[in-house]
Design an enzyme around this catalytic site. Structure first.
Site, mmCIF file in Angstrom:
data_model
loop_
_atom_site.group_PDB
_atom_site.id
_atom_site.type_symbol
_atom_site.label_atom_id
_atom_site.label_comp_id
_atom_site.label_asym_id
_atom_site.label_seq_id
_atom_site.Cartn_x
_atom_site.Cartn_y
_atom_site.Cartn_z
ATOM 1 N N TYR A 1 44.541 37.789 41.216
ATOM 2 C CA TYR A 1 44.213 38.305 39.886
ATOM 3 C C TYR A 1 43.199 39.428 39.958
ATOM 4 O O TYR A 1 42.293 39.401 40.778
ATOM 5 C CB TYR A 1 43.670 37.163 39.036
ATOM 6 C CG TYR A 1 43.076 37.615 37.725
ATOM 7 C CD1 TYR A 1 43.877 37.732 36.597
ATOM 8 C CD2 TYR A 1 41.735 37.957 37.620
ATOM 9 C CE1 TYR A 1 43.344 38.164 35.394
ATOM 10 C CE2 TYR A 1 41.200 38.379 36.425
ATOM 11 C CZ TYR A 1 42.008 38.483 35.315
ATOM 12 O OH TYR A 1 41.484 38.910 34.131
ATOM 13 N N TRP B 1 41.774 43.664 38.433
ATOM 14 C CA TRP B 1 42.030 45.102 38.360
ATOM 15 C C TRP B 1 41.955 45.647 39.778
ATOM 16 O O TRP B 1 40.949 46.197 40.200
ATOM 17 C CB TRP B 1 40.976 45.774 37.496
ATOM 18 C CG TRP B 1 41.049 45.482 36.051
ATOM 19 C CD1 TRP B 1 40.599 44.358 35.416
ATOM 20 C CD2 TRP B 1 41.575 46.330 35.027
ATOM 21 N NE1 TRP B 1 40.817 44.461 34.072
ATOM 22 C CE2 TRP B 1 41.411 45.660 33.800
ATOM 23 C CE3 TRP B 1 42.160 47.592 35.035
ATOM 24 C CZ2 TRP B 1 41.805 46.211 32.585
ATOM 25 C CZ3 TRP B 1 42.560 48.142 33.831
ATOM 26 C CH2 TRP B 1 42.384 47.452 32.629
#
Length: 804
Positions: free
Chosen positions: A154, A156
């Site tokens: 998980y 960015w």
């Protein structure tokens, strides 16, 4: 008391503030200026066009080194954070070589896992590293099956349609071809809204009226936990939101802000700031609803035509079901917002074209479903949903609400199908590692945790994202192997068994797109040290595991990028828009698209309001569900079937506040994306005594003998962390603000319960699920005590892993 944004120990803070507003940008990394990067003399000077999470930019390379990051000329409000990118590229804590934890290198999966975080690393060749990774994957699959592999990865990871995206698609593509993996659902940013809103409005989020329409038509804006000028620096190529906020200010639209912290948005707009108790938004909203109903100020026609279940909600609102009417006095006793203020504002809402606006943070609390459901209910009572400038909005991250341009969608590499159908809500992955075989409730069903033996992370830094770091440390010991691909020695990398050095976005080619532009992400410099592109790393592993052709489809990096562009170009041509061929696009660096005039007029739910029969919502009834029969059927004891006040597990009105009397607000950082860029000079803009800053109200500081600039220990029964004090009246008494994303820096690496020297707020947060429905993260539900700390421990968070 002066505002902390204007107060600085470092000259760069005030300079950056002035420079950003004047359109001036910093250029040379201080580390470069100090000569900490080996010189590559006699190389040409050139520029490249590329992009990042903070926007597109033109990179200037001199003598073989990136020296400047000049913002994209089409971006009206470029983020100053991109000025730290040269420093990120040449950071001393770059992962330079493939590294394996010493204990794991000697004993493989029989090694002592308590050594993670403390052990030294051994440098190995790429060939040996990839061989070991492939062997471990095959071993775990053969011994336990693919259900023993967790590949959520998980976060960015980075910009780019091939190597980046959210989440990273390459690792999922690779693991799917390997036979599958256990995945995660939802996000830490929006853990609740995608679960509760399908029951309420029939979609994973609410529709959003565009900014031009808001500025033109809204006559009263009421916000809850909104910090638009802070969160809007990430996730975009062109940032128009500050422009529209300025238009809102210039028009003089009244803004009432409910937030325990007076954010930059409040300062800039000059909002009517109402510093409520944290986590009491639902009670406050119910107080408004009580006034509207009992003073007959609600829109009965809208309720009858567009909603279901209002009669059952009213029974609760007036106390017929629980004996407690939700009067303004009741709401005031919980929220500490004055009862007369509640009454007056409820009447103002009914008199105006009112937009209710919940920030993304609103859902990140215990029972975070309730304030969002309550806001939709209140908006329905006002009856302005579907009208210009009225209704309700939730979230507003990045460029949401900006009129959409006509750019075609730029595809990404496909993940393929996952043969394993098991997943966990992302907030629960730590619980997954700790408690194999445990069964939890989720969204009307049950999830039984598999026994995870191997995790694969590509970026994301879960040691930042996950809450209750001491629990993370315990859970991290259970799997037999952790594999991490990273460009920097994050806490996650330092706790890994195998670390593979990945390139940054500046060391590879890619492509990015928005609704306004398609951006060429041109490689700025060749990969440093022994770093490799993520695509090439997985291609090498796929070759060893027998599915290289399926993974690459016979294409290299630039082949994929050209394919993505050509698909978008075909879409554009089908819409009557001619754009350059790939070579011309790549040379130019970007293609710009117009914004259709009709995009400036979009009103959320206008079609539904015009004809609910022809344009039903995706709910069971096709209408706004103020009461949900489906949720009622779940019989959850912590999720009533309509918006309700459900007391958090800890808050300032609980007994726990007698021991830990300060509520922490874990706001988004201003000059980072979560933990990204914390290992650059950008941190000198805000750090206090080399620590993450903690905002403390003057009353709370005086009561503890704490002064501006002191180092304090922030602690509760979950952990302890140091922070640097900023005394300010921009945070209400009884509340402190410690922003998320500070890198974890343990005093005793690998030890559960040790002190974090630098400022990782997740030392004190809880990872308890928000409810049985969403199991979201309650990162804004936490109480602490603070005390002055004697000493100034050396910061080691930004040093490379031992052995490099």
């Amino acid at each position: 008391m002066s505002a902390p944004i204007e107060k600085s120990r470092f000259s760069r803070r005030s300079f950056l503030k002035g420079a950003a507003s004047a359109g001036i940008f910093l250029s040379v990394s201080p580390l470069l200026a100090q000569g900490q990067v080996p010189s590559l003399a006699n190389l040409e000077t050139y520029t490249k066009f590329t992009s990042s999470h903070w926007g597109a930019f033109e990179a200037v390379v001199e003598g073989g080194r990136l020296t400047q990051a000049n913002p994209f000329s089409k971006n009206p409000n470029p983020s100053p954070v991109i000025q730290g990118l040269p420093d990120l590229l040449y950071s001393p804590n770059r992962v330079k070589y493939p590294m394996i934890r010493e204990g794991f290198y000697k004993n493989r999966h029989f090694s002592d896992t308590t050594g993670r975080g403390a052990d030294s690393f051994v440098r190995v060749s790429w060939e040996e590293a990839l061989d070991i990774v492939a062997e471990e994957l095959e071993r775990v699959k053969g011994q336990y099956g693919n259900e023993a592999i967790y590949g959520g990865s998980y976060g960015w990871n980075s910009a780019g349609r091939l190597h980046g995206r959210f989440p990273n698609r390459l690792v999922h593509r690779f693991l799917n071809l390997f036979g599958g993996y256990v995945d995660d659902r939802n996000t830490y940013s929006g853990p609740v809204e995608p679960v509760i809103m399908p029951y309420v409005v029939g979609s994973r989020g609410v529709q959003t009226t565009v900014w031009p329409n808001i500025v033109e038509n809204t006559t009263l804006l009421v916000t809850f936990g909104y910090a638009g000028l802070t969160i809007n620096q990430v996730g975009k190529t062109e940032d128009e939101v500050p422009t529209w906020i300025n238009e809102l200010k210039n028009k003089g639209v009244p803004v009432v802000s409910f937030n325990p912290v007076r954010e930059d948005f409040d300062e800039f707009i000059g909002t009517e700031w109402k510093p409520l108790r944290p986590n009491t938004d639902t009670a406050l909203i119910l107080g408004f609803a009580h006034v509207l109903y009992n003073e007959n100020l609600y829109n009965q026609d809208f309720i009858d035509k567009y909603t279901v279940g209002f009669d059952k909600f009213v029974q609760y609102l007036n106390g017929e079901t629980d004996g407690q009417p939700k009067t303004p006095e009741w709401a005031a006793s919980i929220s500490e917002v004055d009862a007369d203020t509640i009454r007056t504002l409820a009447r103002r809402m009914a008199e105006n074209r009112t937009l209710l606006w919940g920030g993304y943070s609103l859902q990140r609390q215990d029972h975070g479903e309730q304030p969002e459901w309550a806001l939709v209910t209140l908006a329905a009572m006002l009856g302005q949903i579907g009208l210009p400038g009225g209704g309700v909005h939730l979230g507003y991250p990045a460029n949401k609400g900006v009129p959409r341009g006509s750019a075609p969608f730029v595809p990404t590499i496909t993940e393929g199908d996952n043969p394993i159908d098991k997943f966990v809500p992302v907030n629960m992955w730590v619980d997954l590692l700790l408690n194999p075989g445990k069964t939890i409730d989720y969204d009307g069903g049950k999830i039984t945790y598999p026994d995870i033996k191997l995790t694969y992370w590509i970026g994301g830094n879960p040691f930042h994202h996950a809450h209750d770091t001491n629990r993370v440390l315990q859970a991290w010991r259970n799997p037999e192997v952790h594999i991490v691909q990273e460009h920097s020695w994050t806490a996650t990398a330092k706790h890994a068994d195998i670390v593979l050095p990945a390139t940054t976005t500046m060391e590879r080619n890619d492509i990015e797109g928005s609704d306004r532009n398609i951006i060429a992400m041109q490689k700025v410099v060749d990969p440093l040290f022994e770093s490799r592109n993520d695509f090439d790393i997985f291609a090498g592993l796929a070759k060893r595991l027998g599915f290289e052709e399926q993974f690459t489809e016979g294409k290299a990096e630039m082949d994929w990028i050209q394919q993505f562009y050509n698909v978008a170009r075909t879409q554009a041509q089908a819409n009557g828009v001619n754009i350059p061929d790939f070579d011309a696009f790549w040379d130019q660096g970007f293609v710009e698209f117009d914004v259709p005039e009709e995009a400036n007029n979009f009103v959320a739910y206008a079609d539904f309001r015009a004809d609910p029969g022809a344009n039903p919502l995706g709910t069971a009834s096709g209408k706004i569900e103020i009461y949900s029969e489906t949720i009622a059927s779940y019989n959850y004891n912590d999720v009533p079937p309509h918006a309700s006040w459900v007391e958090p597990f800890e808050w300032l009105g609980s007994d726990k506040a007698n021991v830990y009397p300060l509520h922490v607000v874990t706001s988004h950082p201003k000059y980072r994306l979560h933990s990204q860029m914390n290992n650059t000079w950008i941190r000198t803009l805000y750090e206090v005594n080399e620590r993450e800053p903690i905002w403390v109200n003057p009353q709370d500081a005086e009561a503890r003998g704490i002064e501006d600039g002191d180092i304090v220990r922030v602690f509760n029964d979950r952990g302890q962390v140091l922070a640097g004090v900023v005394v300010t009246d921009r945070v209400r008494a009884g509340v402190v603000q410690l922003r998320e994303g500070g890198w974890y820096d343990p005093e005793e690496p690998g030890k559960v319960g040790t002190l974090c020297k630098h400022g990782n707020v997740n030392m004190v947060t809880s990872d308890e699920g928000s409810s049985k429905l969403a199991q979201g993260n309650p990162s804004n539900t936490l109480l602490v005590q603070i005390e002055k700390y004697d000493g100034r421990p050396h910061i080691t968070a930004f040093e490379p892993g031992k052995g490099q």
